[in-house]
Motif scaffolding. Structure first.
Motif, short mmCIF file in Angstrom:
data_model
loop_
_atom_site.label_atom_id
_atom_site.label_comp_id
_atom_site.label_asym_id
_atom_site.label_seq_id
_atom_site.Cartn_x
_atom_site.Cartn_y
_atom_site.Cartn_z
N ALA A 117 0.83 -1.20 0.00
CA ALA A 117 0.00 0.00 0.00
C ALA A 117 0.86 1.25 0.00
N ALA A 118 1.92 1.25 0.80
CA ALA A 118 2.83 2.40 0.86
C ALA A 118 3.48 2.64 -0.50
N LYS A 119 3.83 1.57 -1.20
CA LYS A 119 4.44 1.69 -2.52
C LYS A 119 3.44 2.25 -3.54
N VAL A 120 2.18 1.81 -3.45
CA VAL A 120 1.14 2.31 -4.35
C VAL A 120 0.90 3.80 -4.13
N VAL A 121 0.92 4.24 -2.87
CA VAL A 121 0.74 5.66 -2.55
C VAL A 121 1.85 6.48 -3.20
N GLU A 122 3.07 5.96 -3.17
CA GLU A 122 4.19 6.65 -3.82
C GLU A 122 3.97 6.78 -5.32
N LYS A 123 3.40 5.74 -5.93
CA LYS A 123 3.20 5.74 -7.38
C LYS A 123 2.05 6.64 -7.81
N LEU A 124 0.90 6.53 -7.13
CA LEU A 124 -0.29 7.26 -7.54
C LEU A 124 -0.39 8.65 -6.94
N GLY A 125 0.28 8.84 -5.80
CA GLY A 125 0.10 10.09 -5.06
C GLY A 125 1.08 11.19 -5.39
N VAL A 126 1.60 11.21 -6.62
CA VAL A 126 2.55 12.26 -7.02
C VAL A 126 1.88 13.62 -6.91
N GLY A 127 2.52 14.54 -6.19
CA GLY A 127 1.96 15.87 -6.04
C GLY A 127 1.11 16.07 -4.80
N ILE A 128 0.73 14.98 -4.15
CA ILE A 128 -0.01 15.09 -2.89
C ILE A 128 0.99 15.43 -1.79
N PRO A 129 0.69 16.41 -0.94
CA PRO A 129 1.63 16.77 0.14
C PRO A 129 2.03 15.58 0.99
N ALA A 130 3.27 15.59 1.46
CA ALA A 130 3.82 14.46 2.23
C ALA A 130 2.98 14.16 3.46
N ALA A 131 2.45 15.20 4.11
CA ALA A 131 1.64 14.99 5.32
C ALA A 131 0.38 14.19 5.01
N LEU A 132 -0.25 14.48 3.86
CA LEU A 132 -1.45 13.74 3.48
C LEU A 132 -1.11 12.31 3.09
N LYS A 133 0.03 12.11 2.43
CA LYS A 133 0.46 10.74 2.11
C LYS A 133 0.68 9.94 3.40
N GLY A 351 -2.38 12.63 -13.69
CA GLY A 351 -1.77 11.63 -14.56
C GLY A 351 -2.76 10.59 -15.03
N ALA A 352 -2.48 9.99 -16.20
CA ALA A 352 -3.38 8.99 -16.77
C ALA A 352 -3.50 7.75 -15.88
N TRP A 353 -2.38 7.36 -15.25
CA TRP A 353 -2.43 6.19 -14.36
C TRP A 353 -3.29 6.47 -13.13
N GLU A 354 -3.20 7.69 -12.59
CA GLU A 354 -4.01 8.02 -11.41
C GLU A 354 -5.50 7.97 -11.76
N LYS A 355 -5.86 8.57 -12.89
CA LYS A 355 -7.26 8.53 -13.30
C LYS A 355 -7.72 7.11 -13.59
N THR A 356 -6.83 6.32 -14.17
CA THR A 356 -7.17 4.92 -14.42
C THR A 356 -7.46 4.20 -13.11
N GLY A 357 -6.66 4.52 -12.08
CA GLY A 357 -6.88 3.92 -10.76
C GLY A 357 -8.24 4.28 -10.19
N TYR A 358 -8.64 5.55 -10.32
CA TYR A 358 -9.94 5.98 -9.80
C TYR A 358 -11.08 5.31 -10.57
N ALA A 359 -10.95 5.27 -11.90
CA ALA A 359 -11.99 4.63 -12.72
C ALA A 359 -12.08 3.14 -12.40
N TRP A 360 -10.91 2.52 -12.22
CA TRP A 360 -10.87 1.09 -11.93
C TRP A 360 -11.62 0.75 -10.65
N VAL A 361 -11.37 1.51 -9.59
CA VAL A 361 -12.00 1.19 -8.31
C VAL A 361 -13.50 1.47 -8.35
N VAL A 362 -13.92 2.54 -9.03
CA VAL A 362 -15.35 2.84 -9.13
C VAL A 362 -16.07 1.74 -9.91
#
Length: 408
Positions: A117-133, A351-362
């Protein structure tokens, strides 16, 4: 700056693991060490081994078999559980007869999932502040269902761990193997795969086709397992569209029975009714049955997200505080995260991968909730909902700061 972010990520993983291990230990003591009893389907999968090797299973395995009220129904329906999970992941039960070994296996499963999960957050969470991550990683093990399912080594937690590990590994061969293991564990792996296909077609992220090719062996194996095992589920599959039982939605059963009686011409049980594609037109042309299917699916979605309706007032172990915990997690994390995922599909600059992740889970949650509502089916994928919530908070915070600077 990069070193600082990596340091924060490591500390988030560390604290998440500490919190999880403490909760797992608390669960051991709260259940008196009866970890095999918290896995609601363990008796069914244990039966696969007992029925075939009655002279070679442990006393604990025999006790689980004798104490299950569902074995007779399992035999009646002819349901054959998947042997991959039964033989390998229930080894602590049927071979060693040890609740403690099962707890250790579940602990290892949870630790692996949190690390992924921590690795996925690093991949998808680019640009999210470190505190929120940090908060996302820390919030991940706080899902009560994750605690119970991972420690209890449920099929869904095992399959989710395989899928999450497949997301973070670099080797394509290993990714293909991990996805194949997931396909051999859960019948709803098909929803994972189909949702990924559709979301990828929508956003076409770089490298998406390679990932799709990596999934081909798992789909081939899934077809084999479907023919041998998954197709033996009671009713065949489509009947679950009308099933409200065992999901905390018992108040919807009378309407389901009325619609089933109209479809079949006689009183029928949603669990065993052999529904097929030919029944769908008759089901969908009537506004009352169409409304029922839509509303029941919405209720199932809320159950999957963590609001378990009538089950909120029931507890096998007297863990009523866990019901508050579960509802709070649904109210402040899962439900807002689901809506955040929907909104972010239309956001710019992601990013396209981040949006793909959101669409995938929905898509996965919607497809799954057409059939069954159960918080276990949220395992793994709810991390994306947490990331979506963090992204929305990040966007809103940036917008507020920009507006304040403009006023100043």
């Amino acid at each position: 700056m990069g070193e600082k972010l990596r340091s924060i990520a490591k500390s988030a993983t560390f604290w998440a693991l500490i919190v999880y291990c403490l909760m797992a230990a608390a669960l051991w003591f709260a259940t008196g060490g009866k970890i095999a009893s918290i896995n609601s389907d363990l008796d069914l999968y244990n039966h696969f081994v007992v029925a075939r090797f009655p002279d070679h299973v442990s006393e604990l395995s025999k006790a689980v078999e004798l104490g299950s009220p569902r074995i007779e129904a399992l035999e009646h329906f002819g349901w054959t559980p998947t042997p991959f999970y039964s033989l390998i992941f229930l080894l602590p039960v049927w071979l060693f007869g040890s609740n403690f070994l099962l707890w250790l296996e579940g602990l290892a499963l949870g630790v692996l999932t949190i690390w992924c999960a921590a690795k996925v957050v690093e991949k998808l969470g680019v640009g999210i502040p470190a505190a929120l991550k940090f908060l996302v990683v820390l919030a991940f093990p706080l899902n009560f269902n994750f605690l119970v399912d991972s420690v209890g080594v449920s099929t869904m937690s095992v399959a989710a761990a395989f899928v999450m590990a497949a997301v973070v590994v670099e080797s394509r061969l290993l990714r293909a193997a991990l996805l194949t293991f997931a396909a051999m564990t859960r019948v709803n792996y098909l929803f994972f795969a189909f949702a990924f296909l559709l979301s990828g077609l929508m956003f076409r992220p770089k490298g998406w086709m390679n990932c799709l090719i990596d999934a081909v062996p798992s789909l081939v194996v899934y077809i084999i397992f479907y023919k041998l095992y998954y197709s033996t589920y009671p009713g065949g599959g489509l009947n679950y569209v009308l099933m409200a039982s065992f999901q905390g939605l018992d108040y919807a059963i009378p309407e389901s029975s009325r619609i089933l009686a109209r479809l079949s011409g006689s009183p029928s049980d949603a669990l065993s009714y052999r529904m097929n594609l030919g029944n769908l037109p008759a089901l969908l042309v009537n506004l009352d049955s169409l409304a029922y299917v839509f509303n029941l699916s919405a209720l199932k979605l809320s159950v999957t997200l963590g609001l378990v309706h009538e089950k909120l007032f029931q507890s096998d172990w007297g863990f009523y505080l866990a019901k508050v915990w579960r509802t709070a997690y649904f109210s402040f994390a899962m439900m807002p995260g689901f809506y955040a995922s929907l909104l972010l599909l239309f956001a710019r600059g992601l990013g396209a991968w981040e949006k793909t992740g959101y669409a995938w889970v929905v898509l996965y949650l919607v497809m799954n909730s057409l059939l069954i509502g159960d918080p276990r089916y949220l395992m793994g994928v709810y991390l994306v909902l947490l990331i979506a919530l963090a992204r929305i908070i990040s966007i809103a915070t940036s917008f507020s700061r920009g507006a304040l600077r403009g006023v100043a």
